[in-house]
Scaffold this motif. Structure first.
Motif, PDB file in Angstrom:
ATOM      1  N   LYS A  35     -65.420 -32.322 -54.224  1.00  0.00           N
ATOM      2  CA  LYS A  35     -66.231 -31.446 -53.383  1.00  0.00           C
ATOM      3  C   LYS A  35     -66.826 -30.297 -54.195  1.00  0.00           C
ATOM      4  O   LYS A  35     -68.006 -29.952 -54.031  1.00  0.00           O
ATOM      5  CB  LYS A  35     -65.374 -30.885 -52.239  1.00  0.00           C
ATOM      6  N   LEU A  36     -66.015 -29.695 -55.067  1.00  0.00           N
ATOM      7  CA  LEU A  36     -66.522 -28.632 -55.937  1.00  0.00           C
ATOM      8  C   LEU A  36     -67.694 -29.141 -56.768  1.00  0.00           C
ATOM      9  O   LEU A  36     -68.737 -28.487 -56.866  1.00  0.00           O
ATOM     10  CB  LEU A  36     -65.413 -28.127 -56.864  1.00  0.00           C
ATOM     11  N   SER A  37     -67.506 -30.310 -57.384  1.00  0.00           N
ATOM     12  CA  SER A  37     -68.538 -30.862 -58.263  1.00  0.00           C
ATOM     13  C   SER A  37     -69.822 -31.150 -57.493  1.00  0.00           C
ATOM     14  O   SER A  37     -70.929 -30.856 -57.965  1.00  0.00           O
ATOM     15  CB  SER A  37     -68.014 -32.135 -58.938  1.00  0.00           C
ATOM     16  N   GLU A  38     -69.697 -31.712 -56.298  1.00  0.00           N
ATOM     17  CA  GLU A  38     -70.884 -32.032 -55.489  1.00  0.00           C
ATOM     18  C   GLU A  38     -71.671 -30.772 -55.149  1.00  0.00           C
ATOM     19  O   GLU A  38     -72.908 -30.749 -55.247  1.00  0.00           O
ATOM     20  CB  GLU A  38     -70.464 -32.750 -54.209  1.00  0.00           C
ATOM     21  N   ASN A  39     -70.972 -29.722 -54.741  1.00  0.00           N
ATOM     22  CA  ASN A  39     -71.660 -28.480 -54.368  1.00  0.00           C
ATOM     23  C   ASN A  39     -72.304 -27.804 -55.571  1.00  0.00           C
ATOM     24  O   ASN A  39     -73.409 -27.259 -55.483  1.00  0.00           O
ATOM     25  CB  ASN A  39     -70.676 -27.528 -53.692  1.00  0.00           C
ATOM     26  N   ILE A  40     -71.614 -27.836 -56.704  1.00  0.00           N
ATOM     27  CA  ILE A  40     -72.168 -27.224 -57.912  1.00  0.00           C
ATOM     28  C   ILE A  40     -73.406 -27.973 -58.383  1.00  0.00           C
ATOM     29  O   ILE A  40     -74.412 -27.354 -58.766  1.00  0.00           O
ATOM     30  CB  ILE A  40     -71.078 -27.151 -59.001  1.00  0.00           C
ATOM     31  N   ILE A  41     -73.369 -29.291 -58.345  1.00  0.00           N
ATOM     32  CA  ILE A  41     -74.544 -30.080 -58.720  1.00  0.00           C
ATOM     33  C   ILE A  41     -75.729 -29.735 -57.821  1.00  0.00           C
ATOM     34  O   ILE A  41     -76.872 -29.600 -58.280  1.00  0.00           O
ATOM     35  CB  ILE A  41     -74.213 -31.584 -58.666  1.00  0.00           C
ATOM     36  N   LYS A  42     -75.465 -29.564 -56.541  1.00  0.00           N
ATOM     37  CA  LYS A  42     -76.536 -29.189 -55.608  1.00  0.00           C
ATOM     38  C   LYS A  42     -77.183 -27.871 -56.027  1.00  0.00           C
ATOM     39  O   LYS A  42     -78.418 -27.741 -56.027  1.00  0.00           O
ATOM     40  CB  LYS A  42     -75.961 -29.069 -54.193  1.00  0.00           C
ATOM     41  N   HIS A  43     -76.383 -26.900 -56.410  1.00  0.00           N
ATOM     42  CA  HIS A  43     -76.927 -25.604 -56.827  1.00  0.00           C
ATOM     43  C   HIS A  43     -77.692 -25.711 -58.148  1.00  0.00           C
ATOM     44  O   HIS A  43     -78.736 -25.072 -58.320  1.00  0.00           O
ATOM     45  CB  HIS A  43     -75.803 -24.580 -56.952  1.00  0.00           C
ATOM     46  N   ILE A  44     -77.176 -26.508 -59.076  1.00  0.00           N
ATOM     47  CA  ILE A  44     -77.881 -26.680 -60.350  1.00  0.00           C
ATOM     48  C   ILE A  44     -79.260 -27.277 -60.119  1.00  0.00           C
ATOM     49  O   ILE A  44     -80.262 -26.826 -60.685  1.00  0.00           O
ATOM     50  CB  ILE A  44     -77.066 -27.569 -61.314  1.00  0.00           C
ATOM     51  N   LYS A  45     -79.335 -28.283 -59.265  1.00  0.00           N
ATOM     52  CA  LYS A  45     -80.601 -28.965 -59.009  1.00  0.00           C
ATOM     53  C   LYS A  45     -81.640 -28.053 -58.367  1.00  0.00           C
ATOM     54  O   LYS A  45     -82.843 -28.309 -58.469  1.00  0.00           O
ATOM     55  CB  LYS A  45     -80.362 -30.191 -58.121  1.00  0.00           C
ATOM     56  N   SER A  46     -81.175 -26.998 -57.714  1.00  0.00           N
ATOM     57  CA  SER A  46     -82.103 -26.071 -57.054  1.00  0.00           C
ATOM     58  C   SER A  46     -82.714 -25.056 -58.024  1.00  0.00           C
ATOM     59  O   SER A  46     -83.672 -24.369 -57.674  1.00  0.00           O
ATOM     60  CB  SER A  46     -81.385 -25.325 -55.928  1.00  0.00           C
ATOM     61  N   LEU A  47     -82.168 -24.952 -59.229  1.00  0.00           N
ATOM     62  CA  LEU A  47     -82.607 -23.940 -60.178  1.00  0.00           C
ATOM     63  C   LEU A  47     -83.913 -24.331 -60.869  1.00  0.00           C
ATOM     64  O   LEU A  47     -84.069 -25.465 -61.335  1.00  0.00           O
ATOM     65  CB  LEU A  47     -81.541 -23.713 -61.249  1.00  0.00           C
ATOM     66  N   PHE A  48     -84.816 -23.374 -60.985  1.00  0.00           N
ATOM     67  CA  PHE A  48     -86.053 -23.619 -61.736  1.00  0.00           C
ATOM     68  C   PHE A  48     -85.734 -23.984 -63.180  1.00  0.00           C
ATOM     69  O   PHE A  48     -86.393 -24.845 -63.783  1.00  0.00           O
ATOM     70  CB  PHE A  48     -86.949 -22.381 -61.695  1.00  0.00           C
ATOM     71  N   ALA A  49     -84.737 -23.324 -63.758  1.00  0.00           N
ATOM     72  CA  ALA A  49     -84.379 -23.585 -65.154  1.00  0.00           C
ATOM     73  C   ALA A  49     -83.989 -25.042 -65.371  1.00  0.00           C
ATOM     74  O   ALA A  49     -84.254 -25.608 -66.444  1.00  0.00           O
ATOM     75  CB  ALA A  49     -83.239 -22.666 -65.597  1.00  0.00           C
ATOM     76  N   TYR A  50     -83.369 -25.660 -64.364  1.00  0.00           N
ATOM     77  CA  TYR A  50     -83.041 -27.087 -64.469  1.00  0.00           C
ATOM     78  C   TYR A  50     -84.279 -27.945 -64.193  1.00  0.00           C
ATOM     79  O   TYR A  50     -84.577 -28.884 -64.942  1.00  0.00           O
ATOM     80  CB  TYR A  50     -81.922 -27.470 -63.499  1.00  0.00           C
ATOM     81  N   LYS A  51     -84.986 -27.640 -63.119  1.00  0.00           N
ATOM     82  CA  LYS A  51     -86.161 -28.434 -62.762  1.00  0.00           C
ATOM     83  C   LYS A  51     -87.185 -28.456 -63.892  1.00  0.00           C
ATOM     84  O   LYS A  51     -87.831 -29.473 -64.144  1.00  0.00           O
ATOM     85  CB  LYS A  51     -86.811 -27.869 -61.500  1.00  0.00           C
ATOM     86  N   ASN A  52     -87.321 -27.323 -64.589  1.00  0.00           N
ATOM     87  CA  ASN A  52     -88.332 -27.180 -65.632  1.00  0.00           C
ATOM     88  C   ASN A  52     -87.868 -27.723 -66.982  1.00  0.00           C
ATOM     89  O   ASN A  52     -88.669 -27.878 -67.901  1.00  0.00           O
ATOM     90  CB  ASN A  52     -88.698 -25.702 -65.776  1.00  0.00           C
ATOM     91  N   ALA A  53     -86.588 -27.999 -67.109  1.00  0.00           N
ATOM     92  CA  ALA A  53     -86.033 -28.379 -68.406  1.00  0.00           C
ATOM     93  C   ALA A  53     -86.449 -29.789 -68.818  1.00  0.00           C
ATOM     94  O   ALA A  53     -86.313 -30.737 -68.046  1.00  0.00           O
ATOM     95  CB  ALA A  53     -84.517 -28.268 -68.383  1.00  0.00           C
ATOM     96  N   HIS A  54     -86.913 -29.898 -70.038  1.00  0.00           N
ATOM     97  CA  HIS A  54     -87.173 -31.214 -70.625  1.00  0.00           C
ATOM     98  C   HIS A  54     -85.879 -31.799 -71.186  1.00  0.00           C
ATOM     99  O   HIS A  54     -85.656 -33.011 -71.121  1.00  0.00           O
ATOM    100  CB  HIS A  54     -88.216 -31.096 -71.741  1.00  0.00           C
ATOM    101  N   THR A  55     -85.025 -30.913 -71.700  1.00  0.00           N
ATOM    102  CA  THR A  55     -83.737 -31.333 -72.270  1.00  0.00           C
ATOM    103  C   THR A  55     -82.594 -30.644 -71.533  1.00  0.00           C
ATOM    104  O   THR A  55     -82.638 -29.431 -71.304  1.00  0.00           O
ATOM    105  CB  THR A  55     -83.659 -30.988 -73.769  1.00  0.00           C
ATOM    106  N   VAL A  56     -81.585 -31.421 -71.174  1.00  0.00           N
ATOM    107  CA  VAL A  56     -80.399 -30.876 -70.518  1.00  0.00           C
ATOM    108  C   VAL A  56     -79.187 -31.161 -71.404  1.00  0.00           C
ATOM    109  O   VAL A  56     -78.902 -32.311 -71.746  1.00  0.00           O
ATOM    110  CB  VAL A  56     -80.173 -31.504 -69.128  1.00  0.00           C
ATOM    111  N   TYR A  57     -78.498 -30.098 -71.795  1.00  0.00           N
ATOM    112  CA  TYR A  57     -77.252 -30.224 -72.546  1.00  0.00           C
ATOM    113  C   TYR A  57     -76.101 -30.418 -71.544  1.00  0.00           C
ATOM    114  O   TYR A  57     -75.803 -29.528 -70.754  1.00  0.00           O
ATOM    115  CB  TYR A  57     -76.964 -28.956 -73.346  1.00  0.00           C
ATOM    116  N   PHE A  58     -75.462 -31.558 -71.610  1.00  0.00           N
ATOM    117  CA  PHE A  58     -74.345 -31.862 -70.720  1.00  0.00           C
ATOM    118  C   PHE A  58     -73.020 -31.739 -71.467  1.00  0.00           C
ATOM    119  O   PHE A  58     -72.972 -31.502 -72.679  1.00  0.00           O
ATOM    120  CB  PHE A  58     -74.472 -33.280 -70.162  1.00  0.00           C
TER     121      PHE A  58
END
Length: 199
Positions: A35-58
């Motif tokens: 549940k924690l992971s699902e909610n955190i992923i939802k918040h990450i996806k809402s961020l402009f910094a993520y949406k705009n990123a060409h590269t994501v460091y995982f």
């Protein structure tokens, strides 16, 4: 719940907080972590910094860290370059491009890392966001990791556009003890939302 305060910025405070939060992390049940992971992923996806990123460091989750594998798979489908860390030696890690979760093999301390066939990633000026794990964070971007300094050293040489600390709300303290070589996050994301940190 351990007390959320520190007396000063010495290593003892860091070690104490690290032990406390690792014990809490270890006690998480599978359903709670999911549940924690699902909610955190939802918040990450809402961020402009993520949406705009060409590269994501995982990173690959270990020891009840927030699991970002579903976000990795979505990012690949969205055409983003996804890179993961691999420990090269006792003092250095590097990031490598990964195109399938099957390319991640057991490595340093049992953590899954890119296999040796994955190409090393060298930043080329494209927009990027780094999803940074840790043991302790504060709402101002302070971070305590496992104590090896891998992320701090890498970021000094290859700083991405946005540093996003990833953690559960239970990992937050009022003020994380930071040394002069420690790097602050630009933002910190938990299941409750995003804290702006040093931005």
């Amino acid at each position: 719940m351990p007390a959320e305060h520190t007396k000063n910025n010495n290593g003892g405070d860091k070690s104490c907080l690290r032990r406390q939060k690792l014990m809490l992390r270890k006690s998480l049940e599978e359903a709670e972590l999911l549940k924690l992971s699902e909610n955190i992923i939802k918040h990450i996806k809402s961020l402009f910094a993520y949406k705009n990123a060409h590269t994501v460091y995982f990173y690959m989750a270990a020891g009840n860290e927030i699991n970002l594998t579903p976000l990795f798979e979505e990012s690949l489908k969205a055409g983003k370059r996804c890179v993961f860390p691999r420990v090269v030696n006792d003092s250095r890690m590097d990031f490598f491009a990964v195109y399938d979760v099957k390319e991640l093999k057991e490595g340093y301390r049992g953590i899954r890392e890119p296999d040796w066939n994955c190409p090393v990633y060298r930043p080329e000026g494209e927009s990027s966001i780094m999803l940074v794990p840790g043991v302790v964070f504060d709402r101002h971007g302070g971070r305590i990791g496992m104590g090896k300094g891998f992320y701090d050293r890498y970021i000094y040489s290859h700083r991405p556009d946005c540093l996003l600390g990833v953690c559960g709300e239970y990992q937050l303290v009022d003020k994380a003890p930071m040394n002069e070589n420690d790097i602050f996050m630009d933002m910190v994301v938990t299941e409750k939302g995003v804290y702006n940190g040093k931005l």
